[in-house]
Design a protein around this motif. Structure first.
Motif, PDB file in Angstrom:
ATOM      1  N   GLN A 247      -1.294  -4.419  -2.371  1.00  0.00           N
ATOM      2  CA  GLN A 247      -1.476  -3.127  -1.717  1.00  0.00           C
ATOM      3  C   GLN A 247      -2.464  -2.229  -2.455  1.00  0.00           C
ATOM      4  N   LYS A 268       6.278  -6.151   1.909  1.00  0.00           N
ATOM      5  CA  LYS A 268       6.695  -4.870   2.462  1.00  0.00           C
ATOM      6  C   LYS A 268       7.690  -5.050   3.602  1.00  0.00           C
ATOM      7  N   THR A 360      -2.769  -4.483   4.883  1.00  0.00           N
ATOM      8  CA  THR A 360      -1.518  -4.800   4.198  1.00  0.00           C
ATOM      9  C   THR A 360      -1.180  -6.275   4.451  1.00  0.00           C
TER      10      THR A 360
END
Lengths: 381, 306
Positions: A247, A268, A360
């Motif tokens: 990230q 995530k 991401t």
């Protein structure tokens, strides 16, 4: 009023007595991490993740001293000496780089301090060099590349070009890949740590006839490589451990990283309640998405806090026994320590995607479930 | 090994060398004219990269960013010269090193304060993106070719500036005898500010150009600064021509070393060990080169005051 004051005082006294029986002394943690220069994004994330857990716990008995090592082994050693001798810390943590960890950890644990690694996992500290005072709350360096090697073999790649910086973690990573990858190696290249221009290496990749490129280039090195690779017109698929696709750096790499497969022990979007809570609270606190470094920092602090609640840090044996239980709700899901006090954890395959304006990763699946490092057998603990 | 690979590596060496030249030219000019050791030159490189990234992200145009990098670095250079450096000309080199080292810390922390610790996004402009096909079957990134062209253009421009213009005459006069040109009524303070800003602008340009293919982050300048010092020591301190030859030499030796040494070791060693030893030796190569040059020519290849 008077009565209330007395009652309050009595309560405070009572709670202090209670505290006295359960957790006697406050715990002082010394964090040595990289906060300036190249690679400071990693240290900042470890620190922020750590301090998030500390803030959420609100435990006044925990104090943290933070110092910047600027990625210099000599400086890290100086800071460690100072923290042990004059600051009298009970626990050390924070080091990002394996070469710094090798310079600091062996002497710190020999002096009776507990060290919990929030990032580096050099093989030398996982095998014969394991120590009852050394815990690794992140990964052993070989773990993620081993999973990538397994993935490459399963997906029919037969000729890999592999590359890493010339330092302990770089060698561990390439060894890890080779341990689980069954195909041929087109070439094996070591670069300088902190190198920023990869033209010479990309030319070799172009000429190598490989069907896959495996890289381990954490921090700014990965940004530079991916941007230059995209410009070169070479279209052999790139993969690697999460460090080059995390990230903290994905926004700087931009479109060059789209679709790259990488292996990680955290993502995530992992479906754990603790993970959702962690991601939301990290974003609320710092205004950005967390990285795996932030998770490792968070878990390191959670570990210390969980052990503090049940044991006195001055009673090293009892404190270590509590640490070893990992009584925490990690964003990574259930964790367990192996005999060498390194984690047995599940490694996932992720893919770089774009969500709105943000680059991401999304989880594609499990690479290796409950994976333990290869050095645990050499550890006599 | 194919001809195409070898040719591509030669181009890489030249490109790396010319990028170093943009840094080294300013450094050697400032040392030659003012006798000043400027460790903060790498910070000006970083200022250029950050200015370019910030403006390019804000306006969406890399070219505006490139202009901004030149302007920001030259302005930062001029301000630094007027506020700090001006007081250091008559001090010894140790004071200069200390003061300019302090400037590195101020620039680094200031940049972190403004932009944060995470690297910034800056990419190659559409116009120059992707590879082009060259003779001998070489595929080469267009952007790197552009850096080569810009590098040579700057070299020619600097040559013309120093050899053919009035400002160039004054700079050369300043190199030979400072007191005399001040006595002839030339505003030496202004000349120094101009030279310093020129060097800073070139460093900023280098930072912006390189920032597009590397990472724009705090501390990016220092590794390049070390190489730039190696270049001017090899080339001869104060000599622009020396900086050009030194840069190309260092660029080629470093690139070819990184590529050829592991390859050579593989002929008679286990590949894993060969790459490890080869790459360790390759990273020392330019320092060995510097030592050899200093043994043969203690003042560098083209010393200005020889």
């Amino acid at each position: 009023m008077g009565k209330l004051e007395i009652m309050k005082a009595g309560l405070v006294g009572l709670s202090m007595c209670l505290a006295g029986t359960a957790v006697a002394d406050p715990v002082k943690v010394g964090m040595i991490t990289t906060l300036s220069g190249g690679g400071s994004g990693l240290g900042v994330d470890v620190r922020d993740g750590f301090m998030l857990a500390v803030k959420q716990a609100g435990n006044k008995d925990l104090t943290v001293v933070i110092e910047d090592d600027a990625r210099k082994p000599s400086l890290a050693v100086q800071i460690a000496d100072k923290m042990i001798q004059s600051e009298k810390v009970d626990i050390l943590t924070g080091i990002i780089w394996s070469n710094l960890a090798m310079a600091v950890v062996p002497s710190a644990v020999a002096q009776g301090k507990i060290y919990i690694s929030p990032n580096a996992g050099p093989s030398k500290l996982a095998g014969k060099g394991c120590h009852p005072n050394y815990f690794n709350a992140s990964f052993q360096n070989d773990n993620l590349p081993e999973a990538m090697g397994a993935y490459a073999s399963e997906n029919g790649f037969k000729n890999s070009f592999i590359m890493a910086p010339n330092y302990p973690a770089g060698k561990d990573v390439l060894n890890g890949y080779k341990r689980f990858y069954k195909g041929e190696l087109a070439s094996e290249v070591y670069t300088k740590l902190g190198q920023s221009d990869y033209a010479a290496e990309i030319a070799q990749i172009r000429a190598s006839g490989a069907d896959s490129v495996f890289i381990f280039l954490p921090g700014g090195m990965g940004i530079a490589f991916m941007k230059q690779y995209a410009q070169s017109g070479v279209d052999i698929p790139v993969m690697g451990p999460a460090f080059s696709f995390d990230q903290g750096i994905l926004q700087a790499v931009g479109p060059s990283a789209m679709g790259v497969k990488n292996t990680s022990h955290w993502a995530k979007d992992l479906d754990f309640a603790a993970n959702k809570k962690f991601v939301a609270s990290f974003q609320a606190e710092y205004g950005r998405l967390p990285s795996l470094y932030a998770v490792q920092g968070f878990d390191t602090a959670s570990l210390i806090l969980s052990a503090m609640a049940k044991a006195d840090v001055k009673d090293t044996e009892a404190f270590r026994a509590e640490l070893k239980k990992i009584d925490i709700a990690s964003p990574r899901g259930p964790l367990k320590f192996g005999n060498n006090q390194h984690l047995i954890q599940t490694i996932y395959v992720r893919e770089v995607i774009k969500e709105g304006d943000i680059y991401t990763n999304k989880t594609n699946g499990v690479a290796i479930k409950d994976h333990q490092d290869a050095y645990a057998v050499d550890c006599k603990m | 090994m194919t001809v195409a690979l070898f040719a591509e590596q030669l181009l890489n060496g030249v490109q790396f060398g010319l990028m170093l030249f943009l840094m080294a030219a300013g450094l050697t000019l400032v040392f030659g004219v003012m006798g000043l050791i400027n460790l903060a030159h790498g910070s000006l490189y970083m200022v250029g990269a950050f200015a370019c990234a910030a403006v390019a992200n804000f306006t969406g145009s890399f070219w505006l960013g490139l202009g901004a990098s030149l302007a920001a670095a030259a302005a930062a250079g001029a301000i630094v010269e007027i506020v700090v450096i001006r007081r250091l000309y008559n001090r010894d080199h140790l004071d200069q090193v200390l003061a300019t080292f302090a400037l590195i810390l101020i620039f680094s922390e200031g940049t972190r304060w403004v932009f944060g610790s995470f690297p910034l996004y800056l990419n190659v402009p559409e116009l120059l993106s992707g590879p082009v096909s060259l003779p001998l079957g070489v595929e080469y990134p267009l952007y790197r070719l552009a850096i080569i062209v810009i590098g040579f253009a700057v070299a020619i421009g600097l040559y013309l500036l120093i050899a053919k213009t009035r400002l160039g005459i004054r700079i050369r006069a300043g190199e030979s005898d400072r007191a005399m040109i001040a006595a002839l009524g030339i505003d030496i303070r202004f000349l120094y500010t101009v030279v310093f800003a020129l060097g800073a602008g070139l460093a900023g340009l280098a930072g912006a150009l390189v920032g597009a293919i590397q990472s724009v982050q705090v501390g990016m300048g220092e590794p390049v600064l070390i190489l730039a010092f190696v270049v001017i020591v090899i080339g001869g301190i104060g000599s622009i021509k020396g900086a050009l030859f030194g840069s190309l030499l260092v660029g080629l030796v470093d690139t070819m070393g990184r590529f050829l040494l592991p390859w050579t070791f593989k002929l008679f060693m286990d590949p894993s060990q060969a790459t490890s030893i080869g790459s360790a030796l390759a990273s020392m190569l330019i320092y060995i080169l510097m030592a050899l040059v200093l043994v043969a020519k203690p003042k560098g290849l083209f010393s200005a005051n020889a």
